[in-house]
Design an enzyme around this catalytic site. Sequence first.
Site, PDB file in Angstrom:
ATOM      1  CB  THR A 189      -0.834  -0.085   1.300  1.00 16.60           C
ATOM      2  OG1 THR A 189      -1.606  -1.244   1.210  1.00 16.60           O
ATOM      3  CG2 THR A 189      -1.702   1.084   1.561  1.00 16.60           C
ATOM      4  N   GLY A 219      -9.936  -4.330   3.347  1.00 19.44           N
ATOM      5  CA  GLY A 219      -8.902  -4.368   4.382  1.00 19.44           C
ATOM      6  C   GLY A 219      -8.981  -3.184   5.324  1.00 19.44           C
ATOM      7  CG  ASP A 220      -5.325  -1.973   7.098  1.00 15.43           C
ATOM      8  OD1 ASP A 220      -5.248  -2.602   6.015  1.00 15.43           O
ATOM      9  OD2 ASP A 220      -4.376  -1.314   7.548  1.00 15.43           O
ATOM     10  CB  THR A 240       1.315  -0.557   4.775  1.00 12.22           C
ATOM     11  OG1 THR A 240       1.396  -1.560   3.754  1.00 12.22           O
ATOM     12  CG2 THR A 240       2.705  -0.342   5.367  1.00 12.22           C
ATOM     13  N   GLY A 243      -4.140  -6.436   6.548  1.00 12.08           N
ATOM     14  CA  GLY A 243      -5.171  -5.524   7.042  1.00 12.08           C
ATOM     15  C   GLY A 243      -6.084  -6.078   8.112  1.00 12.08           C
TER      16      GLY A 243
HETATM   17  N1  ASP Z   1      -3.261  -3.115   4.422  1.00 16.02           N
HETATM   18  C1  ASP Z   1      -3.663  -3.410   3.074  1.00 16.02           C
HETATM   19  C2  ASP Z   1      -4.877  -4.296   3.103  1.00 16.02           C
HETATM   20  O1  ASP Z   1      -4.959  -5.165   3.965  1.00 16.02           O
HETATM   21  C3  ASP Z   1      -2.607  -4.072   2.274  1.00 16.02           C
HETATM   22  C4  ASP Z   1      -1.232  -3.452   2.364  1.00 16.02           C
HETATM   23  O2  ASP Z   1      -0.971  -2.613   3.187  1.00 16.02           O
HETATM   24  O3  ASP Z   1      -0.413  -3.810   1.542  1.00 16.02           O
HETATM   25  O4  ASP Z   1      -5.709  -4.187   2.252  1.00 16.02           O
END
Ligand code: ASP
Length: 323
Positions: A189, A219-220, A240, A243
């Site tokens: 991310t 996700g988060d 990141t 998530g």
């Molecule tokens: N946190 C992001 C998600 O879970 C993915 C990432 O940070 O690469 O969608």
Amino acid sequence: MLRIITSILVFLIISCSEKNQEVPIKQPIAIVVHGGAGTILKKNMSDEKEKKYKSKLEEALRAGYQVLQNGGTSLDAVEQTIIILEDSPLFNAGKGAVFTHDERNELDASIMEGSNLKAGAVAGVTHIKNPIRAARAVMEKSEHVLLAREGAEQFALLQKLDTVSPTYFFTEKRAKSLKRAKKEEKFGTVGCVALDQNGNIAAGTSTGGMTNKKWGRIGDSPIIGAGTYANNSTCGISSTGSGEYFIRTVAAYQVSSLLENHNYDLKKAMYKVIHEKIGAIGGDGGMIGIDKNSNISMEFNTPGMYRAYVNKYGEKEILLYEE
Ligand code: ASP
């Protein structure tokens, strides 16, 4: 006698307020950006690839820093920085978004303003070129915080944001990594936190989510309090990583809460959340943040995290691996 005292008081009040006008107190500006955490190892990185990542991070950082230097808001700095990373195929956001299990690209983003706790987010969008712009539009132009899928796309059209055909998000690299990821999961991310001269903190995060995600998984990143949080009285955070774990630990808000309620400093709070909360339940990833005194912190429990900052002393650094 009373008249003399009153005149002295009036004189004192006027001279004090004039002094305040002459010397406006400016908060030292600062900005920090990430391009995802994960298995980023020197041994897997060619010099050329390393240069590409560093120069894109630097370009994005410089754009945001310039906004702050020119007296602009942290919100504009965060948005400008993230747009540059979204337009690059290198990062898992916008153009470079990863593929879902069904070989689609579904994007999530959020943004938050620390001065008033306003926030906006979009989730599962497939046509919006820059989801961070859409997140900001949700915050500023709607009465909601989080819009998802077709509804979010309709709103973006009404706001006249750039839309693209879903094929815009196709990149060879991510298509290949979907094939690989049917076995192994990947993330990456982008996010930014900035503090402007008025002491306002803003934070934003944008992502394609996790490679190979299924069933409309969110996700988060678009979840305020998990992927993004900003509060002028504590700090701003962008996360990141895996998530689900950041949602379960309310990661970004938890850092802010440790500052507000338990007297932690930013570094200690981030350490606790990443290693003792997220790590302890099997999650991995990282976060970046700035506190109300312009201190920057970056923490991760993965081998690396793309990250860059300009701190309150004007010192710049761009880092990829564990240092
Ligand atoms: N946190 C992001 C998600 O879970 C993915 C990432 O940070 O690469 O969608």
